[in-house]
Each structure stands twice: as structure tokens, then as C-alpha cells.
Motif scaffolding. Structure first.
Motif, PDB file in Angstrom:
ATOM      1  N   PHE A  34       0.818  -1.213   0.000  1.00 23.39           N
ATOM      2  CA  PHE A  34       0.000   0.000   0.000  1.00 23.39           C
ATOM      3  C   PHE A  34       0.853   1.266   0.000  1.00 23.39           C
ATOM      4  CE2 PHE A  34      -3.258  -3.014   1.387  1.00 23.39           C
ATOM      5  CZ  PHE A  34      -4.237  -2.682   0.460  1.00 23.39           C
ATOM      6  N   ARG A  35       1.952   1.254   0.751  1.00 22.10           N
ATOM      7  CA  ARG A  35       2.771   2.465   0.789  1.00 22.10           C
ATOM      8  C   ARG A  35       3.353   2.759  -0.596  1.00 22.10           C
ATOM      9  NH1 ARG A  35       7.904   3.595   0.939  1.00 22.10           N
ATOM     10  NH2 ARG A  35       8.583   1.476   1.385  1.00 22.10           N
ATOM     11  N   THR A  36       4.022   1.774  -1.178  1.00 23.75           N
ATOM     12  CA  THR A  36       4.686   2.016  -2.460  1.00 23.75           C
ATOM     13  C   THR A  36       3.678   2.272  -3.586  1.00 23.75           C
ATOM     14  OG1 THR A  36       4.915  -0.400  -2.581  1.00 23.75           O
ATOM     15  CG2 THR A  36       6.880   0.869  -2.018  1.00 23.75           C
ATOM     16  N   ALA A  37       2.572   1.522  -3.588  1.00 25.95           N
ATOM     17  CA  ALA A  37       1.583   1.705  -4.666  1.00 25.95           C
ATOM     18  C   ALA A  37       0.951   3.091  -4.584  1.00 25.95           C
ATOM     19  CB  ALA A  37       0.506   0.627  -4.587  1.00 25.95           C
ATOM     20  N   HIS A  43      -1.168   7.199   0.621  1.00 28.41           N
ATOM     21  CA  HIS A  43      -0.916   8.541   0.069  1.00 28.41           C
ATOM     22  C   HIS A  43      -2.079   9.014  -0.793  1.00 28.41           C
ATOM     23  CE1 HIS A  43       3.331   9.089   1.324  1.00 28.41           C
ATOM     24  NE2 HIS A  43       3.225   7.776   1.476  1.00 28.41           N
ATOM     25  N   VAL A  44      -2.939   8.084  -1.208  1.00 24.88           N
ATOM     26  CA  VAL A  44      -4.160   8.440  -1.954  1.00 24.88           C
ATOM     27  C   VAL A  44      -5.301   7.616  -1.358  1.00 24.88           C
ATOM     28  CG1 VAL A  44      -2.832   8.916  -4.060  1.00 24.88           C
ATOM     29  CG2 VAL A  44      -3.910   6.676  -3.767  1.00 24.88           C
ATOM     30  N   ASP A  45      -6.525   7.854  -1.834  1.00 22.52           N
ATOM     31  CA  ASP A  45      -7.671   7.101  -1.313  1.00 22.52           C
ATOM     32  C   ASP A  45      -7.743   5.714  -1.968  1.00 22.52           C
ATOM     33  OD1 ASP A  45      -8.210   9.297   0.183  1.00 22.52           O
ATOM     34  OD2 ASP A  45      -9.984   9.936  -0.942  1.00 22.52           O
ATOM     35  N   VAL A  46      -8.216   4.752  -1.184  1.00 22.68           N
ATOM     36  CA  VAL A  46      -8.246   3.359  -1.653  1.00 22.68           C
ATOM     37  C   VAL A  46      -9.578   2.710  -1.283  1.00 22.68           C
ATOM     38  CG1 VAL A  46      -7.230   1.052  -1.332  1.00 22.68           C
ATOM     39  CG2 VAL A  46      -5.734   3.043  -1.505  1.00 22.68           C
ATOM     40  N   ALA A  47     -10.187   2.025  -2.243  1.00 18.70           N
ATOM     41  CA  ALA A  47     -11.338   1.153  -1.973  1.00 18.70           C
ATOM     42  C   ALA A  47     -10.938  -0.265  -2.379  1.00 18.70           C
ATOM     43  CB  ALA A  47     -12.560   1.621  -2.774  1.00 18.70           C
ATOM     44  N   PHE A  48     -11.744  -1.233  -1.991  1.00 19.58           N
ATOM     45  CA  PHE A  48     -11.456  -2.639  -2.312  1.00 19.58           C
ATOM     46  C   PHE A  48     -12.561  -3.220  -3.189  1.00 19.58           C
ATOM     47  CE2 PHE A  48      -9.630  -3.511   2.251  1.00 19.58           C
ATOM     48  CZ  PHE A  48      -8.523  -2.746   1.977  1.00 19.58           C
ATOM     49  N   TRP A  49     -12.196  -4.082  -4.118  1.00 17.05           N
ATOM     50  CA  TRP A  49     -13.144  -5.020  -4.711  1.00 17.05           C
ATOM     51  C   TRP A  49     -13.175  -6.266  -3.842  1.00 17.05           C
ATOM     52  CZ3 TRP A  49     -16.081  -2.846  -8.111  1.00 17.05           C
ATOM     53  CH2 TRP A  49     -15.582  -1.899  -9.021  1.00 17.05           C
ATOM     54  N   GLY A  50     -14.328  -6.915  -3.743  1.00 19.42           N
ATOM     55  CA  GLY A  50     -14.390  -8.230  -3.126  1.00 19.42           C
ATOM     56  C   GLY A  50     -14.193  -9.298  -4.191  1.00 19.42           C
ATOM     57  N   GLY A  51     -14.233 -10.565  -3.776  1.00 22.26           N
ATOM     58  CA  GLY A  51     -14.040 -11.660  -4.727  1.00 22.26           C
ATOM     59  C   GLY A  51     -15.159 -12.678  -4.653  1.00 22.26           C
ATOM     60  N   GLN A  55       1.485  18.910  -9.385  1.00 17.59           N
ATOM     61  CA  GLN A  55       0.980  18.730  -8.014  1.00 17.59           C
ATOM     62  C   GLN A  55      -0.194  17.761  -8.028  1.00 17.59           C
ATOM     63  OE1 GLN A  55      -0.097  22.520  -6.284  1.00 17.59           O
ATOM     64  NE2 GLN A  55       1.993  23.316  -6.410  1.00 17.59           N
ATOM     65  N   THR A  56      -0.290  16.965  -6.956  1.00 17.25           N
ATOM     66  CA  THR A  56      -1.449  16.101  -6.756  1.00 17.25           C
ATOM     67  C   THR A  56      -2.051  16.417  -5.389  1.00 17.25           C
ATOM     68  OG1 THR A  56      -0.350  14.352  -8.023  1.00 17.25           O
ATOM     69  CG2 THR A  56      -2.254  13.700  -6.702  1.00 17.25           C
ATOM     70  N   TRP A  57      -3.332  16.739  -5.369  1.00 19.66           N
ATOM     71  CA  TRP A  57      -4.051  17.049  -4.126  1.00 19.66           C
ATOM     72  C   TRP A  57      -5.082  15.950  -3.867  1.00 19.66           C
ATOM     73  CZ3 TRP A  57      -3.295  21.678  -1.248  1.00 19.66           C
ATOM     74  CH2 TRP A  57      -2.395  22.574  -1.826  1.00 19.66           C
ATOM     75  N   VAL A  58      -5.095  15.445  -2.647  1.00 21.96           N
ATOM     76  CA  VAL A  58      -6.061  14.401  -2.276  1.00 21.96           C
ATOM     77  C   VAL A  58      -6.874  14.922  -1.082  1.00 21.96           C
ATOM     78  CG1 VAL A  58      -6.382  12.020  -1.507  1.00 21.96           C
ATOM     79  CG2 VAL A  58      -4.492  12.583  -3.055  1.00 21.96           C
ATOM     80  N   GLY A  59      -8.170  15.061  -1.274  1.00 22.65           N
ATOM     81  CA  GLY A  59      -9.015  15.567  -0.189  1.00 22.65           C
ATOM     82  C   GLY A  59      -8.539  16.922   0.329  1.00 22.65           C
ATOM     83  N   GLY A  60      -8.127  17.786  -0.596  1.00 28.56           N
ATOM     84  CA  GLY A  60      -7.704  19.132  -0.213  1.00 28.56           C
ATOM     85  C   GLY A  60      -6.333  19.205   0.446  1.00 28.56           C
ATOM     86  N   LYS A  61      -5.602  18.100   0.432  1.00 27.83           N
ATOM     87  CA  LYS A  61      -4.242  18.102   0.997  1.00 27.83           C
ATOM     88  C   LYS A  61      -3.236  17.771  -0.098  1.00 27.83           C
ATOM     89  CE  LYS A  61      -5.820  16.706   5.545  1.00 27.83           C
ATOM     90  NZ  LYS A  61      -6.316  15.524   6.248  1.00 27.83           N
ATOM     91  N   LEU A  62      -2.112  18.480  -0.068  1.00 26.84           N
ATOM     92  CA  LEU A  62      -1.083  18.227  -1.072  1.00 26.84           C
ATOM     93  C   LEU A  62      -0.458  16.861  -0.808  1.00 26.84           C
ATOM     94  CD1 LEU A  62       0.430  19.521  -3.478  1.00 26.84           C
ATOM     95  CD2 LEU A  62       2.126  20.347  -1.832  1.00 26.84           C
ATOM     96  N   GLN A  95      -1.647  10.760   3.789  1.00 25.36           N
ATOM     97  CA  GLN A  95      -2.890  11.324   4.337  1.00 25.36           C
ATOM     98  C   GLN A  95      -4.121  10.807   3.609  1.00 25.36           C
ATOM     99  OE1 GLN A  95      -2.162  15.801   5.368  1.00 25.36           O
ATOM    100  NE2 GLN A  95      -0.899  15.319   3.598  1.00 25.36           N
ATOM    101  N   GLY A  96      -3.969   9.738   2.829  1.00 33.80           N
ATOM    102  CA  GLY A  96      -5.109   9.171   2.107  1.00 33.80           C
ATOM    103  C   GLY A  96      -5.993   8.376   3.056  1.00 33.80           C
ATOM    104  N   LYS A  97      -7.157   7.958   2.534  1.00 34.94           N
ATOM    105  CA  LYS A  97      -8.072   7.219   3.414  1.00 34.94           C
ATOM    106  C   LYS A  97      -8.714   6.034   2.694  1.00 34.94           C
ATOM    107  CE  LYS A  97     -11.389  10.864   2.436  1.00 34.94           C
ATOM    108  NZ  LYS A  97     -10.451  11.477   1.459  1.00 34.94           N
ATOM    109  N   PHE A  98      -9.216   5.128   3.499  1.00 35.27           N
ATOM    110  CA  PHE A  98      -9.963   4.001   2.952  1.00 35.27           C
ATOM    111  C   PHE A  98     -11.370   4.461   2.621  1.00 35.27           C
ATOM    112  CE2 PHE A  98     -13.024   0.608   3.508  1.00 35.27           C
ATOM    113  CZ  PHE A  98     -12.581  -0.240   2.498  1.00 35.27           C
ATOM    114  N   LEU A  99     -11.903   4.013   1.489  1.00 36.43           N
ATOM    115  CA  LEU A  99     -13.255   4.398   1.070  1.00 36.43           C
ATOM    116  C   LEU A  99     -14.189   3.207   1.167  1.00 36.43           C
ATOM    117  CD1 LEU A  99     -12.214   6.118  -2.285  1.00 36.43           C
ATOM    118  CD2 LEU A  99     -12.836   7.321  -0.175  1.00 36.43           C
ATOM    119  N   SER A 100     -15.182   3.351   1.992  1.00 35.88           N
ATOM    120  CA  SER A 100     -16.237   2.338   2.041  1.00 35.88           C
ATOM    121  C   SER A 100     -17.311   2.792   1.052  1.00 35.88           C
ATOM    122  CB  SER A 100     -16.792   2.286   3.458  1.00 35.88           C
ATOM    123  OG  SER A 100     -17.924   1.471   3.486  1.00 35.88           O
TER     124      SER A 100
END
Ligand SMILES: [Zn+2]
Length: 450
Positions: A73-76, A117-125, A423-430, A442-447
Motif C-alpha cells: 500500500f505504501r509504495t503503490a 498517500h491516496v484514497d483506496v477502496a477494495f473489490w471483493g471476490g 501537483q497532486t491534491w487528495v481531499g484538499g491536501k497536497l 494522508q489518504g483514506k480508505f473508502l467504504s
């Protein structure tokens, strides 16, 4: 006064470039005003550089936990931020445990805490026998579930057959989830594999012949029939068979809820580009011939295919078997996450497309598929303040050491691509700037609730 204003002469709003100012508070765009005179407590002026929505990549394999040595997750998410991508949706396989139950999804969510560092959601299987888990996955917040119709390459994620889908599809429909399908039918693959037995495994042609387009076409025809029967939503991931575009177009015209994506590498390369032994081009389905590539572009241009994704699927360099160049034995998967925006722009521009079209394919389409269309993929009031400031005129040569992926192997290395992220801004944060590099995570998990 807004906490943050990002303004510029060329802001991508509703498919048009115009001068505008984005007002941002608490991570969201609150309003959009004329450029002139708009300032905030903090004001970022992009000048004549493009101001566009952060890119959404809905097809990424991060492999953590369990195979974090392949990617993590960190590197991706560092790579994503550096590439102007602000949302990823992680595939359910290659991590251990695979994301086929709510418990596995929860375990993965704990693993990624504070690394994003960015927002992440998951697919299920969907795997044989896990229909009872689908409701838990929906409650957890996956927008859909992926299955394979042929062996996936990892034991933890067995493939399903028609009977399994007959069971799963009504449940997915009830839950409002989309079925994502790796569509290659095992029958034609087995015949083709037997036919190349004894052929030189270093030759790309050997691998290509082992995974013919008819395996995709047969599988897609079955998925269309099932989606129609259950009035369920299905999506074909990484379409590589140009011939299947027509099948999908006909089903769509017929009212079947079927969509499809293709990937950067199917649009950028063809079999003639791939030297024998160059296993960093290996993926499944395989990169086919130039005429097939043209059919995929036409599919996008007609609107039958609605999105372009990376299918970033890295592994350790040794698993690519660079020493022997063995196409049959090497892991199938191409790494390209950080390069997605520039690669697509380079190719699309050469075909006469503008930035608005590119953002439909790489942001709006994927956001829609992932159920994020009310907060991601566009610059509009109420949407997350995910913004990329981008110099589309600048070019660069892809060098492995500039990639934040855990491993630097990629078939795009050495190619000149157009478009550099400022520049890349995620949720109003650089999250990233060309000047200062990566900001803290500063990214977050998205449900995603349907
Ligand atoms: Zn994939």
C-alpha cells in the motif's frame, strides 16, 4: 473565506477548459467561482497549467498483506500520487488472505492503516462456495466482486464456473454489487496450451498462441447471457480481444447491463513490439496484434468500452524470469500504475483526442464503475477535492529509478511520454509536488455503500 483555493486559466469543468477557481473546505469542493479575484486562506495558482480531477484507477493489484514483497500500500499509493492518481480500487487477489470474506477485507484494511498517500477502496471476490460471504462484503463497503473464469495464477483465488455464477449473480444483484469478470474460458485455453506444447517458451508467439482471443470471446458470451438472465450488472475487466467489442456493443444495445474496460498496455503495444524473452510484457489475456489493438481503440471511441485502467500487477523481478526469458513460466502481470495518465495522454493525443476525453476514460468511467461517481472523477461542488495540476506539454523518458513502485520493471521503460504532474491534491491536501516530492501519507480508505 475558503481554507484553500486552487485556481487556473485552464480548469477542466464539465468537459471544457475554462478559467475558474475551486473553493475547498474540509476536503471537499464547496463552490466554483470565476478565476479573477478568487482567493482563499491558502491560494494555489496553476497559471496556464491544466487543473483536472485526480485520476481514478479501478484496477490495481497491491498484494498486501501476504505478498507485500511484490507491491504494498505504501509504495503503490506513493506511485499513484506521483502519477496524478488520487483513487485506487484494489483487486481481491494476490493478497493473503484473498478478499473473499468480510473478515479478510477487515484484515486488509487494518494492514493499510496510515500507509495511504491516496484514497483506496477494495473489490471483493467471488470464488466457489463463498456466496454466503457476499452480503458481509457489501456491508463492509466493496462496490462489486471479481471472479475468474480460468485459473487466476494463485491458489487462494480459485476460478468459478457457470454454476457458481448462477448462484452468485442473483445475490450480487440483490446487494447492488457489480460482478467483475476475468473473462477467458478454460476450454479454449486448454486446447491452445496443448497445441503449443514443445514450442520454444522464449518466443512471445508461443505464449500468444496459448491464450487465443476465442477464449475471451466465448467467456464474454457466457457472461452476457447470465447478466441478461438475472438482469444483473457485469463488467469485463482488461478486455484484450478486439473482436469481443462487437459482442459487447450488441448486448448493450439489447439492454444488458454489461460494461468493459481495457488497459494501457493493450492500447500502447502490439505483438510486434515484443522481443522474444521480454517477459516484462507478459500479462493475461496477452497483448495481441496491431489490428486487434485498433479494434480496442475503436471500441473506446464508440463508447462501448468506457474506461482505461492500468491493471498494475507487479511481482518480484525474479518471478518474471529475466534470466531465461521463459514466457510460459514467468508471472503474468504488467507494472504501470504511476505512468497511467501520461501514457494514456500520449497515445490519445496522437489519435486526436483532447484532455476531456482522456478524463472520461481514466476518471469518470472508473469512478462510475466503483460506485464513486458522486464524489470522485470530476471537479464539481460536493465532490472530494482531488485535483491534479498537470503540464501536458512537457515530456519525459520513463526511467525505472523515477518510479515509486516497489519494483522498477515495466515495459514502458525507455519510452518518451507526454505530460508531467506538477501537483497532486487528495481531499484538499497536497500529496505530491514535483518540487517537494511526496508529502506524508494522508489518504483514506473508502467504504462504498450501494
Ligand atoms: Zn488484474
Amino acid at each position: 473565506m475558503s481554507a484553500l483555493v486552487i485556481r487556473g486559466q485552464r480548469v477542466l469543468l464539465d468537459g471544457e477548459l475554462r478559467p475558474a477557481a475551486l473553493h475547498i473546505d474540509n476536503g471537499r469542493i464547496t463552490r466554483i467561482s470565476p478565476y479573477e479575484g478568487s482567493t482563499g486562506t491558502q491560494t494555489v495558482d496553476a497559471g496556464t497549467k491544466l487543473v483536472a480531477p485526480g485520476v481514478v484507477d479501478s484496477h490495481v493489484h497491491i498484494n498486501e498483506p501476504g505478498r507485500t514483497e511484490w507491491e504494498g500500500f505504501r509504495t503503490a499509493t506513493e506511485a499513484a500520487a506521483a502519477g496524478g492518481i488520487t483513487t485506487l480500487v484494489d483487486m481481491p487477489l494476490n493478497c493473503i488472505p484473498a478478499t473473499t470474506s468480510r473478515a479478510a477485507a477487515e484484515a486488509k484494511r487494518i494492514e493499510l492503516a496510515s500507509q495511504l498517500h491516496v484514497d483506496v477502496a477494495f473489490w471483493g471476490g467471488v470464488i466457489p462456495g463463498n456466496v454466503g460471504e457476499l452480503e458481509g462484503l457489501a456491508r463492509f463497503g466493496v462496490p462489486g466482486c471479481k471472479c475468474f473464469l480460468c485459473p487466476s495464477g494463485v491458489d487462494e483465488f480459485p476460478h468459478v464456473g457457470k454454476d457458481d455464477l448462477e448462484e452468485a449473480l442473483p445475490v450480487l444483484k440483490e446487494l447492488g454489487l457489480t460482478l467483475l469478470v476475468h473473462a477467458e474460458a478454460p476450454g479454449p485455453l486448454e486446447v491452445a496450451e496443448a497445441a503449443v506444447e514443445g514450442a520454444d517458451p522464449r518466443r512471445y508467439d508461443t505464449y500468444l498462441r496459448s491464450r487465443p482471443a476465442r477464449a475471451e470471446d466465448e467467456a464474454i458470451a457466457m457472461v452476457i447471457a447470465l447478466a441478461k438472465k438475472y438482469r444483473a450488472r457485469a463488467h469485463i475487466v482488461h478486455l484484450a480481444s478486439g473482436g469481443a467489442v462487437e459482442l459487447i456493443a450488441r448486448a448493450q444495445a439489447d439492454g444488458v447491463a454489461i460494461s468493459a474496460e481495457t488497459c494501457l498496455h493493450y492500447l500502447g503495444f502490439h505483438d510486434g513490439d515484443i522481443p522474444d524473452g521480454a517477459t516484462h510484457y507478459k500479462c493475461a489475456p496477452p497483448i495481441r496484434d496491431a489490428a486487434n489493438r485498433e479494434q480496442l481503440w475503436k471500441g473506446l471511441e464508440r463508447g462501448v468500452l468506457t474506461q482505461v485502467v492500468s491493471d498494475h500487477s507487479p511481482c518480484t523481478p525474479a518471478l518474471k524470469k529475466p534470466d531465461t526469458g521463459d514466457f510460459v513460466g514467468a508471472w503474468g502481470g504488467i507494472a504501470s500504475l504511476q505512468l497511467g495518465l501520461s501514457a494514456l495522454w500520449t497515445m490519445a493525443r496522437a489519435r486526436g483526442h483532447g484532455v476531456a476525453q482522456v478524463w472520461r476514460w481514466n476518471s469518470e468511467g472508473p469512478a462510475q464503475l466503483a460506485g464513486l461517481q458522486r464524489r470522485k472523477g470530476k471537479l464539481a461542488p460536493g465532490f472530494d477535492a482531488d485535483v491534479v495540476i498537470w503540464d501536458e506539454e512537457k515530456s519525459f523518458v520513463v526511467k525505472g529509478e523515477a518510479l515509486h513502485h516497489r519494483h522498477k520493471v515495466t515495459p514502458w521503460a525507455g519510452r518518451t511520454l507526454q505530460g508531467v504532474v506538477e501537483q497532486t491534491w487528495v481531499g484538499g491536501k497536497l500529496a505530491y509536488s514535483a518540487e517537494a516530492g511526496l508529502a506524508p501519507a494522508q489518504g483514506k480508505f473508502l467504504s462504498v455503500q450501494q
